[in-house]
Design a protein around this motif. Structure first.
Motif, short mmCIF file in Angstrom:
data_model
loop_
_atom_site.label_atom_id
_atom_site.label_comp_id
_atom_site.label_asym_id
_atom_site.label_seq_id
_atom_site.Cartn_x
_atom_site.Cartn_y
_atom_site.Cartn_z
N ALA A 1 3.49 16.72 5.80
CA ALA A 1 2.53 16.02 6.67
C ALA A 1 2.63 14.51 6.45
N HIS A 2 2.76 14.08 5.19
CA HIS A 2 2.96 12.64 4.91
C HIS A 2 4.18 12.15 5.66
N LEU A 3 5.23 12.96 5.65
CA LEU A 3 6.47 12.60 6.34
C LEU A 3 6.21 12.45 7.84
N PRO B 1 -8.53 2.26 -7.42
CA PRO B 1 -7.21 2.83 -7.68
C PRO B 1 -6.15 1.76 -7.89
N GLY B 2 -5.17 2.08 -8.73
CA GLY B 2 -4.25 1.08 -9.25
C GLY B 2 -3.29 0.45 -8.25
N GLY B 3 -2.81 1.26 -7.28
CA GLY B 3 -1.79 0.75 -6.36
C GLY B 3 -2.17 -0.57 -5.69
N PRO B 4 -3.29 -0.56 -4.95
CA PRO B 4 -3.70 -1.80 -4.28
C PRO B 4 -3.99 -2.93 -5.28
N ASN C 1 2.25 21.98 4.75
CA ASN C 1 2.64 21.39 3.47
C ASN C 1 2.23 19.91 3.50
N HIS C 2 1.42 19.51 2.55
CA HIS C 2 0.86 18.15 2.51
C HIS C 2 1.95 17.06 2.50
N LEU C 3 3.05 17.33 1.81
CA LEU C 3 4.13 16.33 1.74
C LEU C 3 4.86 16.22 3.06
N ALA D 1 5.59 7.77 -8.29
CA ALA D 1 5.51 6.31 -8.17
C ALA D 1 4.05 5.83 -8.16
N GLY D 2 3.21 6.51 -7.38
CA GLY D 2 1.80 6.11 -7.30
C GLY D 2 1.10 6.26 -8.64
N GLU D 3 1.46 7.33 -9.33
CA GLU D 3 0.89 7.60 -10.67
C GLU D 3 1.26 6.45 -11.61
N GLY E 1 0.87 7.44 0.09
CA GLY E 1 -0.03 6.35 -0.30
C GLY E 1 0.66 5.04 -0.68
N VAL E 2 1.78 5.15 -1.42
CA VAL E 2 2.47 3.94 -1.89
C VAL E 2 3.16 3.20 -0.72
N ALA E 3 3.33 3.91 0.40
CA ALA E 3 3.92 3.27 1.58
C ALA E 3 3.00 2.19 2.15
N ALA E 4 1.75 2.16 1.66
CA ALA E 4 0.84 1.08 2.09
C ALA E 4 1.26 -0.25 1.46
N ASN E 5 2.14 -0.21 0.48
CA ASN E 5 2.56 -1.42 -0.24
C ASN E 5 3.48 -2.30 0.62
N SER E 6 3.01 -3.52 0.88
CA SER E 6 3.76 -4.41 1.80
C SER E 6 5.13 -4.79 1.27
N PHE F 1 1.91 3.33 -10.75
CA PHE F 1 1.06 2.19 -10.35
C PHE F 1 -0.34 2.35 -10.96
N ASP F 2 -0.89 3.57 -10.86
CA ASP F 2 -2.25 3.80 -11.35
C ASP F 2 -2.32 3.62 -12.87
N LYS F 3 -1.30 4.14 -13.59
CA LYS F 3 -1.33 4.06 -15.06
C LYS F 3 -1.12 2.62 -15.53
N TYR G 1 -2.77 5.75 7.93
CA TYR G 1 -2.29 7.12 7.74
C TYR G 1 -1.30 7.25 6.59
N CYS G 2 -1.22 6.20 5.73
CA CYS G 2 -0.37 6.29 4.54
C CYS G 2 -1.05 7.14 3.49
N THR G 3 -2.29 6.79 3.16
CA THR G 3 -3.02 7.58 2.16
C THR G 3 -3.54 8.86 2.84
N ASP G 4 -4.08 9.77 2.03
CA ASP G 4 -4.41 11.09 2.55
C ASP G 4 -5.36 11.07 3.75
N ASN G 5 -5.01 11.86 4.75
CA ASN G 5 -5.80 11.93 5.98
C ASN G 5 -5.49 13.27 6.65
O1 KG4 Z 1 -0.89 9.85 -0.58
P1 KG4 Z 1 -2.03 9.50 -1.43
O2 KG4 Z 1 -3.30 9.03 -0.77
O3 KG4 Z 1 -2.47 10.70 -2.33
C1 KG4 Z 1 -1.59 11.63 -2.85
O4 KG4 Z 1 -1.15 12.54 -2.08
O5 KG4 Z 1 -1.25 11.47 -4.04
O6 KG4 Z 1 -1.50 8.41 -2.47
C2 KG4 Z 1 -2.34 7.79 -3.39
C3 KG4 Z 1 -1.49 6.87 -4.26
C4 KG4 Z 1 -2.24 6.32 -5.46
O7 KG4 Z 1 -1.44 6.50 -6.61
C5 KG4 Z 1 -2.40 4.85 -5.11
O8 KG4 Z 1 -2.46 4.01 -6.24
C6 KG4 Z 1 -1.16 4.59 -4.28
O9 KG4 Z 1 -1.02 5.75 -3.49
N1 KG4 Z 1 -1.30 3.40 -3.43
C7 KG4 Z 1 -0.53 2.30 -3.55
C8 KG4 Z 1 -1.03 1.36 -2.61
N2 KG4 Z 1 -2.08 1.94 -1.94
C9 KG4 Z 1 -2.22 3.19 -2.45
N3 KG4 Z 1 0.50 2.02 -4.36
C10 KG4 Z 1 1.08 0.81 -4.25
N4 KG4 Z 1 0.64 -0.15 -3.40
C11 KG4 Z 1 -0.39 0.09 -2.55
N5 KG4 Z 1 -0.80 -0.86 -1.72
#
Ligand code: KG4
Ligand code: ZN
Length: 350
Positions: free
Chosen positions: A123-125, A187-190, A119-121, A171-173, A286-291, A175-177, A317-321
């Motif tokens: 795995a993120h955990l 991508p919007g998050g960074p 399960n991808h989620l 949450a990431g969505e 992915g959003v866990a990359a946010n400082s 940020f992106d929107k 390893y925050c974003t997909d890997n």
């Molecule tokens: O986990 P991930 O790579 O893909 C999914 O499983 O969805 O997460 C990608 C998401 C995107 O919405 C991206 O904008 C967000 O993570 N993201 C961030 C940051 N880096 C990536 N959101 C906030 N701050 C960041 N630094």
């Protein structure tokens, strides 16, 4: 003797194609990363401002073989050194997942190795535990990605229990929107995080949706709409003001939006930690990359009574890997939880 030596270490080939990254990795004993290859499709989706499933699927088909080959070469492993093939089969875009699932099933059949469904989620955990640190259970895990925002009660690697998740946007969505509304690069998050560095997080009081006193669910569509109305007038009846805004105004909106989202994420995690009396907090996705999110959660953990330990996924390893896939698969391997060749991709988490 040879048998014992082989059993001493378990090498798993992990495969990940749930969204817009084609990834493969070889991980030993769930922790030692032998290789990690990621082919990102960001450039392909950039002009659409989001992931286009059909384009993602085609790109996975092109990249899956070279990515797996490179992961095996970088790890200096041959098929005989691999003990199992693991693949993320849910949740995600079905036509993207099917590429990884088909590749994994093919290798499992051809190499006569067990197949492990991940399960991808979950795995993120797992990626939050890629650090070597020792920690106490139970833990609360916050998984924040582009597609999901979920809180888990984590007692063991194989049975994370869902406590709450988003009822609308992830949450990431959000940020992106919001980045799209502010015309910041994809991508919007960074982009939001960068813009927010120069902004005042208290400039605009965006709504913080808590969904009732005890709720552990999330809702982020309200704040997205609030940003939209702020930029284009109530009910979008006004002019789009973004083009005439100064960089400072954009930075203030980004910082205020980010602060509001983080506020909700931290408060809900705190609520969940209290509910299950968690000793540890895990953060991944992915959003866990946010400082700023990392700092805010750290602060919450330090000031909690009693204090909690925070474990955050390493940034790469925050974003997909696929490292996180192979890492979690190690626990399933030990528990002999294998899949068979009827394995199918699933859009939603089971
Ligand atoms: O986990 P991930 O790579 O893909 C999914 O499983 O969805 O997460 C990608 C998401 C995107 O919405 C991206 O904008 C967000 O993570 N993201 C961030 C940051 N880096 C990536 N959101 C906030 N701050 C960041 N630094
Ligand atoms: Zn993900």
């Amino acid at each position: 003797m040879e048998m014992d030596e082989k059993r001493a270490t378990i090498n798993i080939l992990g495969i990940e194609t749930s969204c817009d990254e084609t990834a493969a990795a070889v991980v030993t004993d769930g922790k030692v990363v032998k290789s990690s290859i990621i082919a990102s499709q960001t450039k392909l989706h950039e002009k659409y401002g989001g992931v286009v499933p059909e384009i993602a699927s085609r790109a996975h088909i092109e990249k899956i073989y070279p990515v797996i080959k490179e992961a095996m070469e970088q790890a200096e492993t041959g098929k005989d050194d691999i003990d199992a093939i693991a693949v993320a089969n849910q949740p995600g875009l079905t036509i993207a997942l099917i590429v990884g699932v088909t590749a994994a099933k093919t290798l499992s059949f051809a190499w006569k190795k067990p197949l492990i469904a991940i399960n991808h989620l979950h795995a993120h955990l797992q990626s939050a535990m890629l650090t070597d640190e020792v920690f106490e259970l139970p833990a609360v895990a916050l998984i924040v990605s582009g597609g999901h925002t979920s809180l888990y009660d984590y007692h063991s690697p194989l049975e994370p229990k869902l406590l709450g998740s988003t009822i609308d946007d992830a949450a990431g969505e959000a940020f992106d929107k919001v980045a799209t509304i502010l015309k910041l690069p994809y991508p919007g998050g960074p982009s939001i995080e960068n813009a927010a560095k120069h902004g005042n997080p208290k400039a605009i009081d965006f709504p913080r949706s808590m969904l009732g006193r005890d709720s552990l669910d999330f809702s982020f569509s309200g704040i997205k709409t609030a940003v939209l109305y702020y930029c284009r007038g109530q009910d979008m009846k006004g002019e789009d003001k973004v083009d005439s805004m100064s960089q400072q105004e954009i930075a203030d909106i980004a910082a205020s939006f980010q602060a509001a989202v983080i506020d909700v994420l931290v408060k809900k995690t705190q609520r969940a930690a209290k509910k299950i009396d968690a000793k540890t907090v895990l953060l991944g996705g992915g959003v866990a990359a946010n400082s700023q999110l990392r700092t805010a959660l750290q602060q919450m953990c330090e000031t909690a009574v009693p204090p909690k330990k925070l474990l955050v996924a390493p940034k790469q390893y925050c974003t997909d890997n696929a490292v996180m896939v192979a890492s979690l698969a190690y626990h399933k391997y030990k528990a002999k939880l294998f899949a068979d060749l009827t394995l199918e991709p699933k859009a939603h988490s089971e």
